[in-house]
Write a protein that holds these residues in place. Structure first.
Motif, PDB file in Angstrom:
ATOM      1  N   GLY A  46      -5.078   6.314 -13.152  1.00  0.00           N
ATOM      2  CA  GLY A  46      -4.247   5.207 -12.772  1.00  0.00           C
ATOM      3  C   GLY A  46      -5.035   3.909 -12.800  1.00  0.00           C
ATOM      4  O   GLY A  46      -6.244   3.894 -12.999  1.00  0.00           O
ATOM      5  N   GLY A  47      -4.355   2.820 -12.583  1.00  0.00           N
ATOM      6  CA  GLY A  47      -5.042   1.549 -12.528  1.00  0.00           C
ATOM      7  C   GLY A  47      -4.114   0.376 -12.683  1.00  0.00           C
ATOM      8  O   GLY A  47      -2.898   0.508 -12.697  1.00  0.00           O
ATOM      9  N   GLY A  48      -4.712  -0.793 -12.806  1.00  0.00           N
ATOM     10  CA  GLY A  48      -3.978  -2.035 -12.882  1.00  0.00           C
ATOM     11  C   GLY A  48      -3.139  -2.210 -14.132  1.00  0.00           C
ATOM     12  O   GLY A  48      -2.257  -3.058 -14.176  1.00  0.00           O
ATOM     13  N   ASP A  49      -3.396  -1.402 -15.152  1.00  0.00           N
ATOM     14  CA  ASP A  49      -2.610  -1.536 -16.384  1.00  0.00           C
ATOM     15  C   ASP A  49      -1.307  -0.736 -16.324  1.00  0.00           C
ATOM     16  O   ASP A  49      -0.600  -0.625 -17.321  1.00  0.00           O
ATOM     17  CB  ASP A  49      -3.433  -1.136 -17.596  1.00  0.00           C
ATOM     18  CG  ASP A  49      -3.846   0.325 -17.590  1.00  0.00           C
ATOM     19  OD1 ASP A  49      -3.586   1.034 -16.603  1.00  0.00           O
ATOM     20  OD2 ASP A  49      -4.433   0.760 -18.587  1.00  0.00           O
ATOM     21  N   LYS A  50      -0.978  -0.163 -15.173  1.00  0.00           N
ATOM     22  CA  LYS A  50       0.294   0.527 -14.922  1.00  0.00           C
ATOM     23  C   LYS A  50       0.447   1.836 -15.681  1.00  0.00           C
ATOM     24  O   LYS A  50       1.546   2.324 -15.882  1.00  0.00           O
ATOM     25  CB  LYS A  50       1.478  -0.393 -15.231  1.00  0.00           C
ATOM     26  CG  LYS A  50       1.407  -1.723 -14.511  1.00  0.00           C
ATOM     27  CD  LYS A  50       2.457  -2.669 -15.013  1.00  0.00           C
ATOM     28  CE  LYS A  50       2.224  -4.044 -14.422  1.00  0.00           C
ATOM     29  NZ  LYS A  50       3.056  -5.063 -15.046  1.00  0.00           N
ATOM     30  N   ALA A  51      -0.661   2.439 -16.103  1.00  0.00           N
ATOM     31  CA  ALA A  51      -0.614   3.682 -16.875  1.00  0.00           C
ATOM     32  C   ALA A  51      -1.467   4.760 -16.208  1.00  0.00           C
ATOM     33  O   ALA A  51      -2.395   4.463 -15.453  1.00  0.00           O
ATOM     34  CB  ALA A  51      -1.114   3.446 -18.288  1.00  0.00           C
ATOM     35  N   VAL A  69      -0.800   1.880 -10.758  1.00  0.00           N
ATOM     36  CA  VAL A  69      -0.818   3.298 -10.385  1.00  0.00           C
ATOM     37  C   VAL A  69      -1.952   3.504  -9.382  1.00  0.00           C
ATOM     38  O   VAL A  69      -3.096   3.146  -9.647  1.00  0.00           O
ATOM     39  CB  VAL A  69      -1.010   4.200 -11.626  1.00  0.00           C
ATOM     40  CG1 VAL A  69      -1.133   5.653 -11.223  1.00  0.00           C
ATOM     41  CG2 VAL A  69       0.130   3.998 -12.608  1.00  0.00           C
ATOM     42  N   VAL A  70      -1.607   4.083  -8.213  1.00  0.00           N
ATOM     43  CA  VAL A  70      -2.605   4.209  -7.150  1.00  0.00           C
ATOM     44  C   VAL A  70      -2.968   5.650  -6.805  1.00  0.00           C
ATOM     45  O   VAL A  70      -3.951   5.880  -6.115  1.00  0.00           O
ATOM     46  CB  VAL A  70      -2.155   3.469  -5.866  1.00  0.00           C
ATOM     47  CG1 VAL A  70      -2.136   1.968  -6.104  1.00  0.00           C
ATOM     48  CG2 VAL A  70      -0.803   3.956  -5.382  1.00  0.00           C
ATOM     49  N   MET A 111       2.756   6.122 -19.803  1.00  0.00           N
ATOM     50  CA  MET A 111       3.192   4.795 -19.375  1.00  0.00           C
ATOM     51  C   MET A 111       4.675   4.791 -19.031  1.00  0.00           C
ATOM     52  O   MET A 111       5.499   5.134 -19.877  1.00  0.00           O
ATOM     53  CB  MET A 111       2.894   3.778 -20.465  1.00  0.00           C
ATOM     54  CG  MET A 111       1.401   3.627 -20.701  1.00  0.00           C
ATOM     55  SD  MET A 111       0.997   2.493 -22.025  1.00  0.00           S
ATOM     56  CE  MET A 111       1.137   3.590 -23.423  1.00  0.00           C
ATOM     57  N   SER A 112       4.967   4.417 -17.778  1.00  0.00           N
ATOM     58  CA  SER A 112       6.346   4.259 -17.341  1.00  0.00           C
ATOM     59  C   SER A 112       6.420   3.452 -16.050  1.00  0.00           C
ATOM     60  O   SER A 112       7.445   2.869 -15.750  1.00  0.00           O
ATOM     61  CB  SER A 112       7.016   5.625 -17.144  1.00  0.00           C
ATOM     62  OG  SER A 112       8.317   5.487 -16.661  1.00  0.00           O
ATOM     63  N   HIS A 113       5.323   3.426 -15.287  1.00  0.00           N
ATOM     64  CA  HIS A 113       5.303   2.654 -14.045  1.00  0.00           C
ATOM     65  C   HIS A 113       5.351   1.158 -14.357  1.00  0.00           C
ATOM     66  O   HIS A 113       4.856   0.715 -15.387  1.00  0.00           O
ATOM     67  CB  HIS A 113       4.035   2.960 -13.235  1.00  0.00           C
ATOM     68  CG  HIS A 113       4.076   4.273 -12.524  1.00  0.00           C
ATOM     69  ND1 HIS A 113       4.907   4.515 -11.454  1.00  0.00           N
ATOM     70  CD2 HIS A 113       3.381   5.416 -12.727  1.00  0.00           C
ATOM     71  CE1 HIS A 113       4.712   5.750 -11.022  1.00  0.00           C
ATOM     72  NE2 HIS A 113       3.795   6.328 -11.787  1.00  0.00           N
ATOM     73  N   TYR A 147       2.547   1.033  -7.094  1.00  0.00           N
ATOM     74  CA  TYR A 147       2.989  -0.119  -6.311  1.00  0.00           C
ATOM     75  C   TYR A 147       4.446  -0.475  -6.598  1.00  0.00           C
ATOM     76  O   TYR A 147       5.041  -1.249  -5.868  1.00  0.00           O
ATOM     77  CB  TYR A 147       2.111  -1.333  -6.613  1.00  0.00           C
ATOM     78  CG  TYR A 147       0.806  -1.386  -5.839  1.00  0.00           C
ATOM     79  CD1 TYR A 147       0.382  -0.350  -5.033  1.00  0.00           C
ATOM     80  CD2 TYR A 147      -0.005  -2.502  -5.941  1.00  0.00           C
ATOM     81  CE1 TYR A 147      -0.809  -0.416  -4.351  1.00  0.00           C
ATOM     82  CE2 TYR A 147      -1.208  -2.580  -5.253  1.00  0.00           C
ATOM     83  CZ  TYR A 147      -1.603  -1.530  -4.458  1.00  0.00           C
ATOM     84  OH  TYR A 147      -2.776  -1.613  -3.782  1.00  0.00           O
ATOM     85  N   ASP A 148       5.031   0.083  -7.656  1.00  0.00           N
ATOM     86  CA  ASP A 148       6.450  -0.163  -7.920  1.00  0.00           C
ATOM     87  C   ASP A 148       7.359   0.637  -6.984  1.00  0.00           C
ATOM     88  O   ASP A 148       8.576   0.529  -7.051  1.00  0.00           O
ATOM     89  CB  ASP A 148       6.805   0.098  -9.387  1.00  0.00           C
ATOM     90  CG  ASP A 148       6.589   1.536  -9.841  1.00  0.00           C
ATOM     91  OD1 ASP A 148       6.415   2.442  -8.998  1.00  0.00           O
ATOM     92  OD2 ASP A 148       6.606   1.770 -11.062  1.00  0.00           O
TER      93      ASP A 148
END
Length: 107
Positions: free
Chosen positions: A1-6, A31-32, A25-27, A49-50
């Motif tokens: 996970g990470g700041g790139d949402k993947a 991703v935490v 990738m879908s978030h 975070y979504d």
């Protein structure tokens, strides 16, 4: 996970210099948390975070199921609670439990 949402996965047999071997990738937020399913080497769960929790099969590129677990808030952690349940916690102060059936349903 990470700041790139993947969700990124690496195959150590390929070598560390090639980068991620698979990205899911879908978030729509960072991703935490990512956890593998006990008893199924192809499934994992992620949260973001979504506010969503997503169930994935690593043999595909799209999530099997998506649940808005923490509406308007951030999901901060997720894990499997045995082979047929997923639990998540969020900034709304709630702990949510979902059953794995044909879809993710509140337990």
């Amino acid at each position: 996970g990470g700041g790139d949402k993947a969700v990124h996965m690496w195959d150590p047999r390929v070598g560390a210099t090639t980068g991620a071997t698979t990205s899911l990738m879908s978030h729509t937020g960072m991703v935490v948390s990512v956890r593998w399913c006990p008893g199924d080497e192809h499934k994992l769960v992620s949260c973001s975070y979504d506010g969503t929790v997503k169930l994935w099969d690593t043999r595909g590129k799209l999530p099997l199921h998506t649940v808005k677990a923490h509406e308007g808030e951030r999901a901060m952690g997720c894990d499997f609670h045995g082979p047929r349940r997923i639990v998540s916690g969020g900034t709304d102060g709630r702990l949510r439990l979902f059953k794995l059936e044909d879809s993710l349903t509140a337990a």
